[in-house]
Design a protein around this motif. Structure first.
Motif, PDB file in Angstrom:
ATOM      1  N   SER A  98       0.819  -1.221   0.000  1.00  0.00           N
ATOM      2  CA  SER A  98       0.000   0.000   0.000  1.00  0.00           C
ATOM      3  C   SER A  98       0.849   1.266   0.000  1.00  0.00           C
ATOM      4  CB  SER A  98      -0.952   0.000   1.202  1.00  0.00           C
ATOM      5  OG  SER A  98      -0.243   0.064   2.424  1.00  0.00           O
ATOM      6  N   TRP A  99       2.012   1.213   0.626  1.00  0.00           N
ATOM      7  CA  TRP A  99       2.869   2.404   0.636  1.00  0.00           C
ATOM      8  C   TRP A  99       3.454   2.670  -0.751  1.00  0.00           C
ATOM      9  CZ3 TRP A  99       5.945   3.908   5.604  1.00  0.00           C
ATOM     10  CH2 TRP A  99       5.094   3.827   6.715  1.00  0.00           C
ATOM     11  N   ILE A 100       3.695   1.617  -1.529  1.00  0.00           N
ATOM     12  CA  ILE A 100       4.176   1.807  -2.901  1.00  0.00           C
ATOM     13  C   ILE A 100       3.070   2.415  -3.757  1.00  0.00           C
ATOM     14  CG2 ILE A 100       4.910   0.614  -5.010  1.00  0.00           C
ATOM     15  CD1 ILE A 100       6.438  -1.340  -3.311  1.00  0.00           C
ATOM     16  N   ILE A 101       1.853   1.900  -3.593  1.00  0.00           N
ATOM     17  CA  ILE A 101       0.714   2.463  -4.328  1.00  0.00           C
ATOM     18  C   ILE A 101       0.549   3.938  -3.989  1.00  0.00           C
ATOM     19  CG2 ILE A 101      -1.800   2.372  -4.564  1.00  0.00           C
ATOM     20  CD1 ILE A 101      -1.590  -0.667  -4.105  1.00  0.00           C
ATOM     21  N   GLN A 102       0.689   4.255  -2.703  1.00  0.00           N
ATOM     22  CA  GLN A 102       0.576   5.652  -2.280  1.00  0.00           C
ATOM     23  C   GLN A 102       1.712   6.494  -2.861  1.00  0.00           C
ATOM     24  OE1 GLN A 102       1.368   7.151   1.945  1.00  0.00           O
ATOM     25  NE2 GLN A 102      -0.880   7.200   1.899  1.00  0.00           N
ATOM     26  N   ALA A 103       2.924   5.945  -2.866  1.00  0.00           N
ATOM     27  CA  ALA A 103       4.086   6.685  -3.369  1.00  0.00           C
ATOM     28  C   ALA A 103       3.955   7.022  -4.850  1.00  0.00           C
ATOM     29  CB  ALA A 103       5.362   5.881  -3.128  1.00  0.00           C
TER      30      ALA A 103
END
Length: 440
Positions: free
Chosen positions: A253-258
């Protein structure tokens, strides 16, 4: 007949086998984290069908499968521990499973279909997961009474070796994926795993090879004392399930957010998958900072035990995950926050990791009965597996047929933040009743 030593040498110096173990771990972690760093982008942008045409996954689907894979990796330590403690011993188990591990990497490099993904990840889960408890426990086996005082620092530097490999991999492999394609991007981690296997073999005559306990291991595990010890540890490990449910979202999810944030940093636009490199870099900075400054300072204020470190770490995780929750609120309103805000979250989350994960590695070894060292390590890793399984289940459950989500936007992140707060509070209450076991 191999002339392997079965007992540590009576020395107050660093055991001779430690450099080989640490080098092996650095190369192995490069292979694992390099492969893992690109999974989300690979599954959503590069996956093909048997005809060679793009057949990528949706973000929600990829996120669900990512955590299923991580969960499988951390379920497999139980299998590796049974082999190591019950049958083959740690060294032979690590060597055998490392070869399977190599095959998994090269399968991913050669086959970019879903079938290749499934087969490659299955082999990697068996190899990577199977050796996890053995390598950690093998470090402890190298120490005798005279040099046992060095174990804490060696475990810290062992963790740094993990992150040296991870840091390099998380910068290099995403770049290779973008510029050279998935075949090269997956082959390079395979070569590093092959190097790790060679390093392991080269150090074979320097290790202390504690023989497998065989039936004694099974009897002790199933004995009243063994079951009581496992139940006692389960009362602690259960809380870490939620910690890992949050922590491993740095790979999903943090990659998607990034991808939706302003990733310009010092004039360079970072790839979304490269942001993960902040974690291993921070580990290398924070481990000595905590060991030589923060822990001694805290110890002046109150008695700092393994339990109290983990208590603080869980509460720090709450604050760390609140930051991407706020970031997502900004994204939902149409703003494009700087990636520096996510990096701040990495600082706090990595600090929590130092207090929870590193502490628990040593804690697990010291609390384990003599014949169950690898198994207890695997028992701890089960919390990582269950945490990722929970995250995977949440992602599949909240995904609606029309592509929308029952926990859209910031609600998703706040859900996990609130869950972590409840968990930290409960752990504070339960852990106060835990009394550490002296295995001496």
């Amino acid at each position: 007949m191999n002339n392997y030593k079965s007992h540590p040498e009576p020395s107050n110096m660093l055991p001779a086998g430690i450099p080989y173990i640490v080098g092996n771990e650095a190369a192995e972690r490069f292979s694992y984290y390099g492969m893992r760093a690109i999974l989300m982008i690979y599954m959503t942008q590069y996956l093909v069908n048997s005809s060679g045409q793009l057949a990528v996954m949706s973000e929600n689907e990829a996120q669900g499968y990512f955590h299923l894979f991580v969960s499988a990796v951390y379920f497999m330590p139980l299998f590796g521990a049974l082999l190591a403690d019950g049958l083959f011993g740690k060294y032979r188990t690590i060597l055998l499973l490392s070869l399977i591990y190599c095959l998994g990497h090269f399968t991913l490099a050669l086959d970019n279909t879903r079938m290749g993904l499934l087969l490659g990840q299955s082999l990697i889960a068996i190899g990577s997961g199977g050796i996890k408890p053995c390598v950690s426990a093998q470090i402890g086996d190298q120490f005798g009474l005279n040099n046992q005082h060095l174990m804490t620092k060696v475990y810290s530097w062992f963790y740094i070796a993990i992150n040296v490999g991870a840091f390099a991999a998380m910068l290099i492999i995403p770049w290779l994926l973008k510029h050279s394609g998935p075949a090269i991007a997956f082959a390079v981690p395979g070569l590093l795993m092959l190097l790790a296997t060679v390093l392991l073999w080269l150090g074979r005559h320097h290790y202390t090879h504690k023989p497998p306990a065989g039936m004694k291991f099974i009897k002790e595990m199933c004995s009243q004392i063994g079951l009581k010890r496992l139940a006692k540890l389960a009362s602690i490990y259960g809380f870490f399930t939620v910690f890992w449910a949050l922590f491993d979202q740095t790979g999903s999810s943090w990659i998607i957010q990034a991808q939706k944030m302003d990733r310009m940093l010092w004039g360079i636009e970072l790839l979304p998958s490269q942001i993960q490199a902040a974690n291993p870099l921070l580990i290398m900075l924070l481990v000595p900072l905590f060991s030589y400054l923060i822990y001694p300072l805290l110890n002046r204020c109150f008695v700092l035990t393994a339990i109290s470190k983990m208590q603080l770490g869980l509460f720090l995780t709450v604050i760390a995950f609140a930051i991407p929750s706020i970031i997502q609120m900004q994204l939902d309103e149409g703003f494009i926050p700087s990636i520096l805000w996510q990096l701040l979250a990495y600082v706090l989350l990595t600090s929590a990791e130092v207090m929870v994960s590193i502490t628990c590695l040593e804690f697990s070894y010291t609390q384990a009965p003599a014949t169950m060292k690898s198994f207890v390590m695997a028992f701890y890793f089960l919390s990582v597996a269950l945490g990722n399984l929970f995250t995977s289940a949440v992602n599949f459950l909240i995904h609606n047929i029309d592509g929308s989500s029952k926990l859209a936007g910031a609600d998703y992140y706040w859900f996990f933040t609130g869950l972590m707060l409840i968990t930290a509070a409960l752990f504070l209450w339960v852990s106060q009743r835990y009394h550490e076991t002296d295995n001496d």
